[in-house]
Design an enzyme around this catalytic site. Structure first.
Site, PDB file in Angstrom:
ATOM      1  CG  ASP A 182      -1.918  -1.116   1.180  1.00 53.32           C
ATOM      2  OD1 ASP A 182      -2.274  -1.561   0.077  1.00 53.32           O
ATOM      3  OD2 ASP A 182      -2.322  -1.568   2.262  1.00 53.32           O
ATOM      4  CE  LYS A 204       2.243  -2.698  -4.402  1.00 52.18           C
ATOM      5  NZ  LYS A 204       1.895  -2.378  -3.014  1.00 52.18           N
ATOM      6  N   GLY A 224      -4.647  -4.380  -3.553  1.00 50.74           N
ATOM      7  CA  GLY A 224      -5.604  -3.330  -3.893  1.00 50.74           C
ATOM      8  C   GLY A 224      -4.803  -2.129  -4.342  1.00 50.74           C
ATOM      9  CG  HIS A 225      -2.144  -2.312  -6.890  1.00 52.22           C
ATOM     10  ND1 HIS A 225      -1.389  -3.039  -7.758  1.00 52.22           N
ATOM     11  CD2 HIS A 225      -1.802  -2.756  -5.650  1.00 52.22           C
ATOM     12  CE1 HIS A 225      -0.622  -3.889  -7.077  1.00 52.22           C
ATOM     13  NE2 HIS A 225      -0.870  -3.738  -5.793  1.00 52.22           N
ATOM     14  CD  GLN A 250       0.561  -8.926  -2.128  1.00 55.95           C
ATOM     15  OE1 GLN A 250       1.250  -9.618  -2.856  1.00 55.95           O
ATOM     16  NE2 GLN A 250      -0.710  -8.692  -2.385  1.00 55.95           N
TER      17      GLN A 250
HETATM   18  P1  GDP Z   1      -0.683   0.227  -3.523  1.00 57.48           P
HETATM   19  O1  GDP Z   1      -1.292  -1.001  -2.951  1.00 57.48           O
HETATM   20  O2  GDP Z   1       0.791   0.309  -3.253  1.00 57.48           O
HETATM   21  O3  GDP Z   1      -1.020   0.435  -4.972  1.00 57.48           O
HETATM   22  O4  GDP Z   1      -1.313   1.437  -2.728  1.00 57.48           O
HETATM   23  P2  GDP Z   1      -2.851   1.639  -2.368  1.00 57.48           P
HETATM   24  O5  GDP Z   1      -3.580   2.045  -3.587  1.00 57.48           O
HETATM   25  O6  GDP Z   1      -3.383   0.471  -1.618  1.00 57.48           O
HETATM   26  O7  GDP Z   1      -2.755   2.806  -1.317  1.00 57.48           O
HETATM   27  C1  GDP Z   1      -2.122   4.010  -1.602  1.00 57.48           C
HETATM   28  C2  GDP Z   1      -3.127   5.153  -1.427  1.00 57.48           C
HETATM   29  O8  GDP Z   1      -2.437   6.369  -1.488  1.00 57.48           O
HETATM   30  C3  GDP Z   1      -4.171   5.223  -2.505  1.00 57.48           C
HETATM   31  O9  GDP Z   1      -5.372   5.667  -1.956  1.00 57.48           O
HETATM   32  C4  GDP Z   1      -3.610   6.244  -3.498  1.00 57.48           C
HETATM   33  O10 GDP Z   1      -4.609   6.904  -4.251  1.00 57.48           O
HETATM   34  C5  GDP Z   1      -2.959   7.173  -2.558  1.00 57.48           C
HETATM   35  N1  GDP Z   1      -1.813   7.914  -3.056  1.00 57.48           N
HETATM   36  C6  GDP Z   1      -0.773   7.502  -3.817  1.00 57.48           C
HETATM   37  N2  GDP Z   1       0.159   8.444  -3.898  1.00 57.48           N
HETATM   38  C7  GDP Z   1      -0.314   9.499  -3.172  1.00 57.48           C
HETATM   39  C8  GDP Z   1       0.226  10.768  -2.817  1.00 57.48           C
HETATM   40  O11 GDP Z   1       1.336  11.133  -3.175  1.00 57.48           O
HETATM   41  N3  GDP Z   1      -0.550  11.558  -2.012  1.00 57.48           N
HETATM   42  C9  GDP Z   1      -1.779  11.190  -1.578  1.00 57.48           C
HETATM   43  N4  GDP Z   1      -2.472  12.041  -0.841  1.00 57.48           N
HETATM   44  N5  GDP Z   1      -2.291   9.990  -1.863  1.00 57.48           N
HETATM   45  C10 GDP Z   1      -1.561   9.147  -2.640  1.00 57.48           C
HETATM   46  P1  IMO Z   2      -1.011  -4.273  -2.083  1.00 61.19           P
HETATM   47  O1  IMO Z   2      -0.574  -4.916  -3.362  1.00 61.19           O
HETATM   48  C1  IMO Z   2      -0.901  -4.403   2.228  1.00 61.19           C
HETATM   49  C2  IMO Z   2      -1.010  -8.344   4.136  1.00 61.19           C
HETATM   50  C3  IMO Z   2      -2.234  -8.669   4.965  1.00 61.19           C
HETATM   51  C4  IMO Z   2      -1.597  -9.573   6.009  1.00 61.19           C
HETATM   52  C5  IMO Z   2      -0.577 -10.356   5.195  1.00 61.19           C
HETATM   53  C6  IMO Z   2      -1.054 -11.719   4.701  1.00 61.19           C
HETATM   54  O2  IMO Z   2      -2.254  -3.476  -2.174  1.00 61.19           O
HETATM   55  O3  IMO Z   2       0.127  -3.516  -1.469  1.00 61.19           O
HETATM   56  P2  IMO Z   2      -2.701 -12.464   2.758  1.00 61.19           P
HETATM   57  O4  IMO Z   2      -4.156 -12.168   2.544  1.00 61.19           O
HETATM   58  O5  IMO Z   2      -1.829 -12.053   1.631  1.00 61.19           O
HETATM   59  O6  IMO Z   2      -2.461 -13.892   3.176  1.00 61.19           O
HETATM   60  O7  IMO Z   2      -2.308 -11.577   4.044  1.00 61.19           O
HETATM   61  O8  IMO Z   2      -0.258  -9.549   4.076  1.00 61.19           O
HETATM   62  N1  IMO Z   2      -1.297  -7.925   2.737  1.00 61.19           N
HETATM   63  C7  IMO Z   2      -1.208  -6.670   2.314  1.00 61.19           C
HETATM   64  N2  IMO Z   2      -0.944  -5.535   2.978  1.00 61.19           N
HETATM   65  N3  IMO Z   2      -1.098  -4.365   0.901  1.00 61.19           N
HETATM   66  C8  IMO Z   2      -1.337  -5.493   0.219  1.00 61.19           C
HETATM   67  O9  IMO Z   2      -1.383  -5.519  -1.132  1.00 61.19           O
HETATM   68  C9  IMO Z   2      -1.465  -6.713   0.911  1.00 61.19           C
HETATM   69  N4  IMO Z   2      -1.700  -8.001   0.563  1.00 61.19           N
HETATM   70  C10 IMO Z   2      -1.593  -8.730   1.685  1.00 61.19           C
HETATM   71  O10 IMO Z   2      -2.786  -7.518   5.544  1.00 61.19           O
HETATM   72  O11 IMO Z   2      -0.900  -8.812   6.946  1.00 61.19           O
HETATM   73 MG    MG Z   3      -2.842  -1.583  -1.775  1.00 58.19          MG
END
Ligand code: GDP
Ligand code: IMO
Ligand code: MG
Length: 422
Positions: free
Chosen positions: A13, A16, A40-41, A223
């Site tokens: 999170d 990415k 979840g991206h 992840q």
């Molecule tokens: P990922 O799993 O690495 O793709 O990240 P997630 O999408 O789960 O979580 C990142 C969150 O940060 C999302 O809600 C993005 O829209 C948000 N995001 C990414 N870059 C920025 C940033 O520079 N500033 C802010 N405010 N939000 C960001």
């Molecule tokens: P993205 O790609 C953050 C974490 C879960 C838990 C551990 C094992 O959005 O960054 P699992 O369901 O994979 O067996 O859970 O890994 N986890 C993540 N944490 N971002 C993710 O994906 C994750 N995918 C799994 O919270 O701690």
């Molecule tokens: Mg994510």
């Protein structure tokens, strides 16, 4: 742009999705190589928000080819739902998405076993996403899994699934859980199989042809480093190789065809699920949650938050071979008076400048902090390096230096345009 592996430098999170979307502009092909719909991206484009779980984030740019590689575990019913959801948002699938024949499948018994094992562990639970990821990779390693190529061959699939449901219902019974109906699972999986069949391909050959043509391939990591099954905070990890090597095994593209590795991290640290997080800090968590930020994109759980950990990130740079860093969410620190950065750990009298492998020792570690003055001005309107306050530039330079990688992207908001190339 060359063949680029993008990995999460910390616990997932990190933004990415957004950075992939930015880098996809220059790429021809985007590939997911590990994980499943635990990912979840999030990508924001012109006021619309997209959350991708299995479909590579590259799908949001027309004419880019997206591949779900052999290393991914695929819940086909959930993939179809995701594709249909994206279609409703105007995304088109025509010759731009390919699903590996040899990707393993996630079934409802994997999800149920994931939930049962977690509840049996009680307070020692991992805090999984309950998407069945661990049990699905478990079947793969035990050589008892079913693959996409099985799903699209009706007779064979029926026989294999009958056996698997019978076997897993015995296990579920032992847990005291409700057995599954073969008929229901079979029907929904066959329906998904029919829908997905036109997308199924030998993706190893497809990707090698792309590389031979000179296409630029972007490997979308899911992840993050410390959730890696080998290099993470085991057992509080996911079940795949989230580090750079996973891009090779999960796609069939060999290491010497890779040109660079980009590590994504936030200007602070977050984690969902259980396990050590040395810099965890309630104040920064409360501040970010009050801003409506840091809730999981897959499960909606509030993410645990802390200060930037340069020791953990330096380790991530080492195991991934990160050449370039993308630092996101700089704007999250806009109102902080004094920003802390972890530069070492202490466990009683022992000092560490690396991440200890003994999880108990790591859990006891207290961070040693360096302090940086906050800039206390909004950064979300900055578009160029010079637009950033001097203190923000100094902070970014310092954390990059501490981790030993080059700062190549800074992000000040979720939008495409909120991206700075220093
Ligand atoms: P990922 O799993 O690495 O793709 O990240 P997630 O999408 O789960 O979580 C990142 C969150 O940060 C999302 O809600 C993005 O829209 C948000 N995001 C990414 N870059 C920025 C940033 O520079 N500033 C802010 N405010 N939000 C960001
Ligand atoms: P993205 O790609 C953050 C974490 C879960 C838990 C551990 C094992 O959005 O960054 P699992 O369901 O994979 O067996 O859970 O890994 N986890 C993540 N944490 N971002 C993710 O994906 C994750 N995918 C799994 O919270 O701690
Ligand atoms: Mg994510």
């Amino acid at each position: 742009m060359a063949n680029t592996i993008l990995v999460g430098a910390q616990w997932g999170d990190k933004g990415k999705g957004k950075i992939i979307d930015v880098l996809t502009e220059e790429a021809d092909v985007v590939v997911r190589t590990q994980g499943g719909n635990n990912a979840g991206h999030t990508v924001h484009i012109e006021g619309k928000k997209y959350i991708l779980h299995l479909v590579p984030s590259g799908i949001l740019r027309p004419k880019k080819v997206c591949v779900i590689g052999n290393g991914v575990v695929v819940d086909p019913v959930s993939l179809v739902e995701e594709m249909q959801g994206l279609q409703k948002l105007g995304i088109k699938f025509n010759d731009n998405l390919f699903l590996s024949e040899t990707a393993h499948l996630v079934f409802p018994y994997h999800r149920e076993l994931d939930a049962q094992r977690e509840s049996l562990k009680g307070k020692n639970k991992i805090g999984t996403t309950k998407r069945g990821i661990g049990p699905a990779y478990g079947d793969k390693a035990a050589r008892t899994g079913l693959r996409v190529i099985d799903l699209i061959q009706a007779d064979r699939f029926r026989k294999q699934l009958e056996f698997k449901i019978r076997e897993n219902n015995e296990i579920l019974k032992a847990f005291g859980a409700k057995p599954l109906s073969f008929k229901e699972v079979h029907e929904s999986y066959r329906r998904a199989g029919d829908y997905l069949k036109p997308f199924v391909a030998n993706t190893v050959i497809l990707l090698h042809e792309a590389v031979r043509r000179g296409d630029d391939v972007l490997f979308e990591g899911a992840q993050g480093t410390f959730l890696d099954i080998d290099h993470g905070t085991y057992p509080f990890v996911t079940s795949s190789n989230t580090t750079a090597g996973g891009a090779c095994t999960g796609s069939g593209i060999p290491p010497h065809r890779m040109d660079r590795v980009v590590g994504v991290m936030k200007a602070y640290t977050t984690r969902v699920g259980e396990g050590p997080l040395p810099t965890e800090n309630d104040e920064i968590a409360d501040m970010l949650h009050a801003m409506g930020r840091e809730f999981g994109a897959t499960t909606g759980r509030p993410r645990r938050c802390g200060w930037f950990d340069s020791v953990a990130t330096r380790h991530a740079c080492m195991v991934n071979g990160i050449d370039e860093l993308a630092v996101t969410n700089l704007d999250g620190l806009d109102s902080v008076e004094t920003i802390k950065v972890c530069i070492g750990y202490r466990d009683a009298s022992k000092k560490y400048d690396y991440v200890p492998n003994d999880l108990e020792a790591f859990s006891r570690c207290k961070p040693v902090y360096a302090e940086f003055p906050g800039w206390r001005t909004p950064t979300d309107r900055a578009r160029q390096w010079k637009d950033l306050p001097a203190k923000a530039r100094a902070y970014l330079k310092a954390i990059a230096e501490l981790t030993g990688a080059k700062l190549s992207i800074a992000s000040v908001g979720p939008g495409r345009e909120q991206t700075i190339f220093p």
